[in-house]
Structures are given as structure tokens and as C-alpha cells.
Write an enzyme that holds these catalytic residues in place. Structure first.
Site, mmCIF file in Angstrom:
data_model
loop_
_atom_site.group_PDB
_atom_site.id
_atom_site.type_symbol
_atom_site.label_atom_id
_atom_site.label_comp_id
_atom_site.label_asym_id
_atom_site.label_seq_id
_atom_site.Cartn_x
_atom_site.Cartn_y
_atom_site.Cartn_z
ATOM 1 N N GLU A 179 -12.552 14.146 79.437
ATOM 2 C CA GLU A 179 -13.527 13.534 80.395
ATOM 3 C C GLU A 179 -14.353 14.651 80.884
ATOM 4 O O GLU A 179 -14.573 14.618 82.318
ATOM 5 C CB GLU A 179 -12.737 12.814 81.400
ATOM 6 C CG GLU A 179 -11.676 11.834 81.218
ATOM 7 C CD GLU A 179 -10.648 11.312 82.077
ATOM 8 O OE1 GLU A 179 -10.887 12.001 83.412
ATOM 9 O OE2 GLU A 179 -9.780 10.424 81.806
ATOM 10 N N ASP A 233 -12.019 11.058 75.808
ATOM 11 C CA ASP A 233 -12.757 10.309 77.224
ATOM 12 C C ASP A 233 -12.579 8.715 77.189
ATOM 13 O O ASP A 233 -12.300 8.022 76.291
ATOM 14 C CB ASP A 233 -14.143 10.749 76.619
ATOM 15 C CG ASP A 233 -14.997 11.048 78.399
ATOM 16 O OD1 ASP A 233 -14.540 10.395 79.350
ATOM 17 O OD2 ASP A 233 -15.791 11.876 78.503
ATOM 18 N N GLU A 301 -5.344 5.645 74.845
ATOM 19 C CA GLU A 301 -4.973 5.140 76.204
ATOM 20 C C GLU A 301 -5.283 3.728 76.394
ATOM 21 O O GLU A 301 -5.712 3.269 77.297
ATOM 22 C CB GLU A 301 -5.401 6.085 77.121
ATOM 23 C CG GLU A 301 -5.302 7.625 77.070
ATOM 24 C CD GLU A 301 -5.869 8.175 78.329
ATOM 25 O OE1 GLU A 301 -5.971 7.791 79.174
ATOM 26 O OE2 GLU A 301 -6.029 9.618 78.036
HETATM 27 O O1 G3I Z 1 3.641 14.272 91.009
HETATM 28 C C1 G3I Z 1 3.334 13.824 92.364
HETATM 29 C C2 G3I Z 1 4.592 13.698 93.123
HETATM 30 O O2 G3I Z 1 5.051 14.864 93.480
HETATM 31 C C3 G3I Z 1 4.453 12.688 94.041
HETATM 32 O O3 G3I Z 1 5.808 12.395 94.777
HETATM 33 C C4 G3I Z 1 3.800 11.249 93.863
HETATM 34 C C5 G3I Z 1 3.537 10.624 95.236
HETATM 35 O O4 G3I Z 1 2.321 9.639 94.731
HETATM 36 O O5 G3I Z 1 2.748 11.749 93.193
HETATM 37 C C6 G3I Z 1 3.006 12.332 92.078
HETATM 38 O O6 G3I Z 1 1.801 12.535 91.250
HETATM 39 C C7 G3I Z 1 1.038 11.490 90.827
HETATM 40 C C8 G3I Z 1 1.004 11.538 89.343
HETATM 41 O O7 G3I Z 1 0.211 10.637 88.572
HETATM 42 C C9 G3I Z 1 2.605 11.792 88.502
HETATM 43 O O8 G3I Z 1 2.981 10.574 88.754
HETATM 44 C C10 G3I Z 1 -0.150 11.156 91.148
HETATM 45 O O9 G3I Z 1 -0.139 11.019 92.513
HETATM 46 C C11 G3I Z 1 -0.869 10.268 90.448
HETATM 47 O O10 G3I Z 1 -2.439 10.118 90.968
HETATM 48 C C12 G3I Z 1 -0.879 10.457 88.908
HETATM 49 O O11 G3I Z 1 -1.750 9.518 88.312
HETATM 50 C C13 G3I Z 1 -1.819 9.806 86.826
HETATM 51 C C14 G3I Z 1 -3.341 9.876 86.444
HETATM 52 O O12 G3I Z 1 -3.580 10.138 85.264
HETATM 53 C C15 G3I Z 1 -3.933 11.327 87.424
HETATM 54 O O13 G3I Z 1 -5.273 11.036 87.159
HETATM 55 C C16 G3I Z 1 -1.337 8.650 86.083
HETATM 56 O O14 G3I Z 1 0.076 8.492 86.164
HETATM 57 C C17 G3I Z 1 -1.620 8.653 84.595
HETATM 58 O O15 G3I Z 1 -1.408 7.497 84.013
HETATM 59 C C18 G3I Z 1 -3.145 8.995 84.651
HETATM 60 O O16 G3I Z 1 -3.582 8.976 83.177
HETATM 61 C C19 G3I Z 1 -4.897 9.295 82.872
HETATM 62 C C20 G3I Z 1 -5.018 10.122 81.694
HETATM 63 O O17 G3I Z 1 -4.478 11.209 81.929
HETATM 64 C C21 G3I Z 1 -6.412 10.585 81.344
HETATM 65 N N1 G3I Z 1 -7.158 9.240 81.200
HETATM 66 C C22 G3I Z 1 -6.994 8.389 82.095
HETATM 67 C C23 G3I Z 1 -5.665 7.951 82.655
HETATM 68 C C24 G3I Z 1 -5.428 6.945 83.651
HETATM 69 O O18 G3I Z 1 -6.130 7.445 84.895
#
Ligand code: G3I
Length: 391
Positions: A179, A233, A301
Site C-alpha cells: 500500500e 495493494d 486478500e
Molecule cells: O494487538 C492489539 C491488541 O493488543 C488489542 O487488545 C486489540 C484491541 O482492539 O487490538 C489489537 O490490534 C488490532 C490488530 O488488528 C490485531 O488484532 C488492531 O486494533 C486492528 O486495527 C488490527 O486490524 C488489522 C488491520 O489490518 C490493521 O491495519 C486487521 O485485523 C487486518 O485484517 C488488516 O489487514 C489488512 C492487511 O494487512 C493489508 N490490507 C488491508 C487489510 C484489511 O485492512
């Protein structure tokens, strides 16, 4: 045997033959057995074994200990991507290291990678260089301003080299850069791909400048010449973003045509977070464009939002039978395209095992984007993917 016996047996014989015929017909229609549940349906990766790899993500480190999730993964998918656990936020030292020995946090990622390998699956690395989910100290000073270029370059080389080396021999591909381009590009932005890059929200670009992209790929190639190096991306069915990616890959591979035996960038990952309104033709156009570069294409994805506020903020469409049907038709349309261009596509990975753990469910948007509902029942979308032409 007289007429009486004949008229007694004939109707009964006809009934028996009719029953045998019906059972036979039913069996012909369901050669894979009862396709109603995830554990009896024909494995998706087997259906596509002559076409491309079929993958899904692992959300938790203990996924392989969860009977149902592990069962679904092993039965239907042959490739795994860690949803979060291989990102810099999870792996890099969480604060600025005091010396040259960086203490990485590899244990969760190792658990996932080794469990997948033990299950006979292939593993994709996601991701090395990203503007998001990356500790700030890699690219910024304590006060938030960019690191000087030399320090940032040294961090980039060390991080990419040491992480790729750690996983060497265990992965099929790395999403090296993720990205890097900003949203809302116009045609003129993309003539020189450097002008289409994220600016202030990208720590790497701010500290190093556009050369960070090719350097990340270069360090990765030197660290593990076997693993395939992918640029990944979203919204790559947008013609301007697709053009920026095309120009970037073309330019870098022209300048690095032979790094340890081949061009530097091996492939383009089309994330494919689609909606039921996505125009399939726009996806096909980008696949055709990327194919012309001679690099491989991975669908990295895939999910399809079918309901909720992402589709209409003020009047979110509900998840119901109509939505399920439209979603299934959209999955079928996408798979017909993937099959048409199968000689260029090496992998199709879904971004979510079931609606209950899908990232868009967890962020509250109610997308219902996967193939299984939150109770692991197969949705119409699953059957569409099983048989896109017959759906
Ligand atoms: O690790 C923390 C944890 O300590 C905390 O308790 C919890 C509370 O909300 O949050 C946890 O972090 C989260 C993390 O996922 C792990 O679960 C984040 O808040 C959350 O924002 C994060 O979201 C991920 C996101 O990427 C981050 O940008 C999604 O699971 C994941 O599916 C998503 O994947 C991305 C790809 O990597 C790139 N392309 C887009 C795709 C979808 O957004």
C-alpha cells in the site's frame, strides 16, 4: 408363473427400479458427497488444484489448536497468510533498540508458520514495508520528525535482511511493500510513479524518499534469493492506481533486470477487498495490464462486502437472502475471471475464514464478506466459488 403373479410382481419391480434410478441420479449430482457442511464439501484447493493455490488467513496464534478453524483451514486451503503476526508492529522491537542487536518478537509468527508447514500448507509473508502497523522508531525520531536518511536506510536494510533471513526457506512469497500509493490518484499523478506515493503518512518515504521501495525489494532478494517478492495493494481495479503500480514495477524491473538470476519484483498482489457493486470488468482490465509485465499475479486478500454501512452509510443494506445471492454472484464473476487468466495467477487467498472473525465484522461495518457465516455454515458464496460456471 401365471398372469396373476406377473401383475403382482411387475408394479413392485417398477417401483424398485424407480427408487434405484432416483438414488443413482442423486449420487451423480453430488459426486463429492453431501456438500452442505464445511467438512463434507469438496475441498476448494482440490477443485482448483490445476489452476492456482487457494489460501486463507490465520488470525490467532492458536488457530491450529481450534478444532473447527483448523479443520476448515486444512480441508479447504493449501496456503496460509498471517493476518497480523508477521507485520512490523508484531515482529520488530517495540521500542528503539539500544544497540545493534535487535531483539525481534518472532514467537507468534513462528508458531503460525511452523503449524502451517506441519499441516502441509504453504506460507506467505505479510508484510515488510508498510506505512501502517509499523513501530514509529524505525523511521522517526522521538519527537516525531523523520530520521536522517542514513539512519532510516540502515534501519530498512537491517529490518528487511534480518526478518527475511529468519523465515528463509519457510515461505513461498513475501509481500515486500504494501500500500505505498495514496488514494484518489489522477492520471497525471501516475506518469512518474514516485509522484503517486504516500507522502506524510509514510514514514519510509518521508525519511528516505522513493528509493526505499526498490531497496526493500533488493535487500529481500539478497537475504533469500528463492522466495518470491510481491508488491501488494488494494483498489487495484482503479485504473489510476493500477497504472501507478504498473509504471513502478516496469521501471524497477527495467533498472534491476537480473538480481540473483531474475528481475527484482516477481509479482503483483491484488488485495481484492471488493463489494457487491465492484465492476468485474475493472478487475479484468487490471489483470490484463499486469499480465503484460510478465510478472505473476496473486489475489492476496479476497473478500466481498455484501451488506452494512460500507455500501451505504446513511441507509445500510441488511444482510438477507438477496444480499447473500448477490454476493455469491459476485464471487462467481470474480472466479470466472481468475480462471480465464489462470496462466498468470498463481494464488487466490481469501481474507477471512468466516463472517464472525472477518476484519470488517470486527470493525463494526457488518460486511458479511466471507464464504462461511459466523456459525461456520456454508453460504451461497461458498457454492459459487465451488462452481462459478454452474452457479
Ligand atoms: O494487538 C492489539 C491488541 O493488543 C488489542 O487488545 C486489540 C484491541 O482492539 O487490538 C489489537 O490490534 C488490532 C490488530 O488488528 C490485531 O488484532 C488492531 O486494533 C486492528 O486495527 C488490527 O486490524 C488489522 C488491520 O489490518 C490493521 O491495519 C486487521 O485485523 C487486518 O485484517 C488488516 O489487514 C489488512 C492487511 O494487512 C493489508 N490490507 C488491508 C487489510 C484489511 O485492512
Amino acid at each position: 408363473m401365471g398372469n396373476k403373479a406377473f401383475s403382482y410382481f411387475l408394479p413392485r419391480l417398477c417401483v424398485i427400479l424407480f427408487v434405484i434410478l432416483c438414488v443413482g441420479l442423486l449420487a451423480c449430482n453430488t459426486p463429492e458427497g453431501d456438500p452442505d457442511t464445511w467438512d463434507t464439501a469438496r475441498p476448494l484447493h482440490d477443485i482448483y488444484r490445476n489452476n492456482f493455490l487457494v489460501g486463507n488467513i490465520v488470525r490467532d496464534t492458536n488457530c491450529f489448536n481450534h478444532a473447527t478453524r483448523s479443520g476448515i483451514l486444512r480441508r479447504h486451503y493449501n496456503t496460509v497468510t498471517a493476518e497480523n503476526h508477521m507485520k512490523p508492529d508484531f515482529i520488530a522491537p517495540s521500542s528503539r533498540p539500544a544497540n545493534d542487536t535487535w531483539v525481534y518478537r518472532f514467537s507468534s509468527a513462528d508458531t503460525i508458520v511452523n503449524a502451517a508447514l506441519n499441516a502441509g500448507m504453504k506460507v506467505v509473508g505479510h508484510t515488510l514495508v508498510w506505512h501502517s502497523q509499523t513501530p514509529a522508531w524505525l523511521t522517526r525520531q522521538n519527537n516525531g520528525s523523520p530520521l536522517d536518511k542514513d539512519t532510516a536506510l540502515a534501519n530498512l536494510e537491517k529490518y528487511v535482511t534480518e526478518v527475511v533471513t529468519h523465515f528463509k526457506g519457510r515461505l513461498i512469497e513475501w509481500d515486500v511493500a504494501n500500500e505505498i500509493f495514496r488514494d484518489g490518484l489522477s492520471g497525471t499523478d501516475t506518469i512518474d510513479w514516485r509522484n503517486a506515493l504516500r507522502m506524510n503518512d509514510s514514514g519510509w518515504n518521508t525519511a528516505i524518499g522513493p528509493e526505499y521501495v526498490e531497496l526493500a525489494f533488493y535487500y529481500a532478494r539478497l537475504a533469500d534469493p528463492e522466495v518470491k517478492l510481491i508488491y501488494n495493494d488494494y483498489s487495484l481495479n482503479n485504473e489510476f492506481k493500477a497504472r501507478a503500480v504498473y509504471n513502478m514495477v516496469k521501471d524497477i524491473n527495467a533498472r534491476y533486470p537480473n538480481v540473483m538470476g531474475r528481475p527484482l519484483i516477481d509479482g503483483i498482489g491484488m488485495q481484492s477487498h471488493h463489494r457487491i457493486f465492484t465492476i468485474p470488468r475493472s478487475v479484468e482490465d487490471s489483470i490484463v495490464l499486469f499480465s503484460s509485465l510478465g510478472v505473476e499475479i496473486a489475489i492476496t486478500e479476497l473478500d466481498i462486502t455484501a451488506a452494512g454501512r460500507l455500501l451505504d452509510q446513511s441507509n445500510p443494506p441488511p444482510w438477507n437472502e438477496t444480499a447473500a445471492q448477490r454476493q455469491a454472484e459476485q464471487y462467481a464473476a470474480m472466479f470466472k475471471i481468475f480462471l480465464k487468466y489462470q496462466s498468470h495467477i498463481n494464488r487466490v487467498t481469501f481474507w477471512g475464514l468466516d463472517d464472525g472473525t472477518h476484519w470488517r465484522t470486527l470493525d463494526g461495518s457488518g460486511a458479511h464478506g466471507t464464504l462461511l457465516d459466523r456459525n461456520f455454515n456454508l453460504k451461497p458464496a461458498f457454492f459459487a466459488v465451488m462452481n462459478p460456471y454452474g452457479f
